[in-house]
Write an enzyme that holds these catalytic residues in place. Structure first.
Site, PDB file in Angstrom:
ATOM      1  CE  LYS A 164      12.601  52.145  58.004  1.00  0.00           C
ATOM      2  NZ  LYS A 164      13.523  52.939  58.768  1.00  0.00           N
ATOM      3  CD  GLU A 171      17.848  48.166  61.258  1.00  0.00           C
ATOM      4  OE1 GLU A 171      18.536  49.154  61.595  1.00  0.00           O
ATOM      5  OE2 GLU A 171      17.120  48.159  60.254  1.00  0.00           O
TER       6      GLU A 171
END
Length: 290
Positions: A164, A171
């Site tokens: 993550k 991102e």
């Protein structure tokens, strides 16, 4: 299947609804009594039949550590704790080590999907023992999008939050590229319809993405983003990703630059640019704005 869910904010509350809609029983606890199903962690544990599975969705750091320590005193051998918050991956092994002597299992789960997860499903990145993952698959299946994508058992404890972390680093870079492209379009004397240009990329383009869709949505409400301040916070994952790049000598040019751009957004008058202006004046006599 039963699940205890701790933390019913923007993510946790929507997760509770999605899991319930799949036919599972969720008992939720939150410090806000208006949204909680029970009044305490002890009551939460008492509502669940052993062996229990309890998922925490609370802010990373002291709150998560304190919650897991409380659960360690309330749970029984055979129970499992899942941390789905944005914890640093290095925190996971020590937690598992604290719970293991009590016979309590531990998994870490990176969760992506934001406020749209209830509708679209959540991408789940899990770290932990295979037998724990298998036991909790009904909950993971309820949360993930339909189809073959959106879930990975990434490896042992810590692997979920590590994955993550990298996801969020990527991102950062993708968001920065979209933002810079939008700014260049806005500055150009050639393009009269910037929101339309963004819309044209949503289908048939190699930059088609959910982030692009969200940028288009934002421009629909505020075509020049004039209601927003040019300030972007970072919540840790970008810094941790760059730290890991340094540790492993992996070049992360785009992700590192996007992180530094967020730092720059917080400066109303950049000290570094003052030094650059002073140097240009000293060696070239260039004009300086006072």
């Amino acid at each position: 299947m039963q699940l205890g869910l701790i933390g019913l904010g923007r993510m946790g509350g929507n997760m509770r609804e999605r899991i319930r809609s799949a036919g599972h029983e969720v008992v939720g606890y939150d410090r806000n009594p208006d949204i909680a199903d029970v009044a305490s962690l002890a009551e939460l544990v008492g509502k669940l039949a052993a062996p229990r599975v309890i998922w925490t969705m609370v802010p990373a750091g002291e709150i998560t550590e304190g919650t897991i320590d409380q659960l360690a005193d309330l749970l029984s051998p055979g129970d499992i704790v899942i941390d789905g918050g944005n914890s640093k991956f290095t925190d996971d092994q020590p937690r598992a080590a604290r719970l293991e002597p009590k016979g309590i299992g531990y998994m870490d789960c990176g969760v992506s999907g934001g406020i749209w997860g209830n509708q679209n499903g959540y991408a789940l990145m899990v770290g932990g023992a295979a037998e724990h993952v298998e036991r909790c698959m009904p909950i993971f299946e309820a949360l993930k999008p339909a189809g073959p994508y959106g879930f990975v058992h990434a490896g042992p404890v810590g692997a979920g939050h590590y994955t993550k972390m990298v996801h969020n680093g990527i991102e950062y870079g993708m968001m920065q590229a979209l933002a810079e492209g939008w700014e260049l379009l806005e500055a150009s004397e050639y393009v009269d319809n910037v929101p339309g240009a963004i819309k044209s990329w949503r289908e048939g383009s190699v930059v088609k993405s959910w982030l692009l869709d969200l940028l288009d949505r934002a421009l629909d409400g505020d075509p020049e983003l004039g209601k927003l301040k040019g300030y972007a916070e970072d919540t840790g994952e970008g810094r941790w990703t760059v730290d890991e790049a340094v540790r492993l000598a992996v070049p992360l040019h785009v992700i590192a630059a996007s992180l530094f751009a967020r730092f720059e957004s917080r400066q109303t008058d950049s000290p570094a640019m003052k030094a650059v202006a002073a140097l240009r004046q000293q060696f070239g006599g260039h004009a300086v704005v006072g």
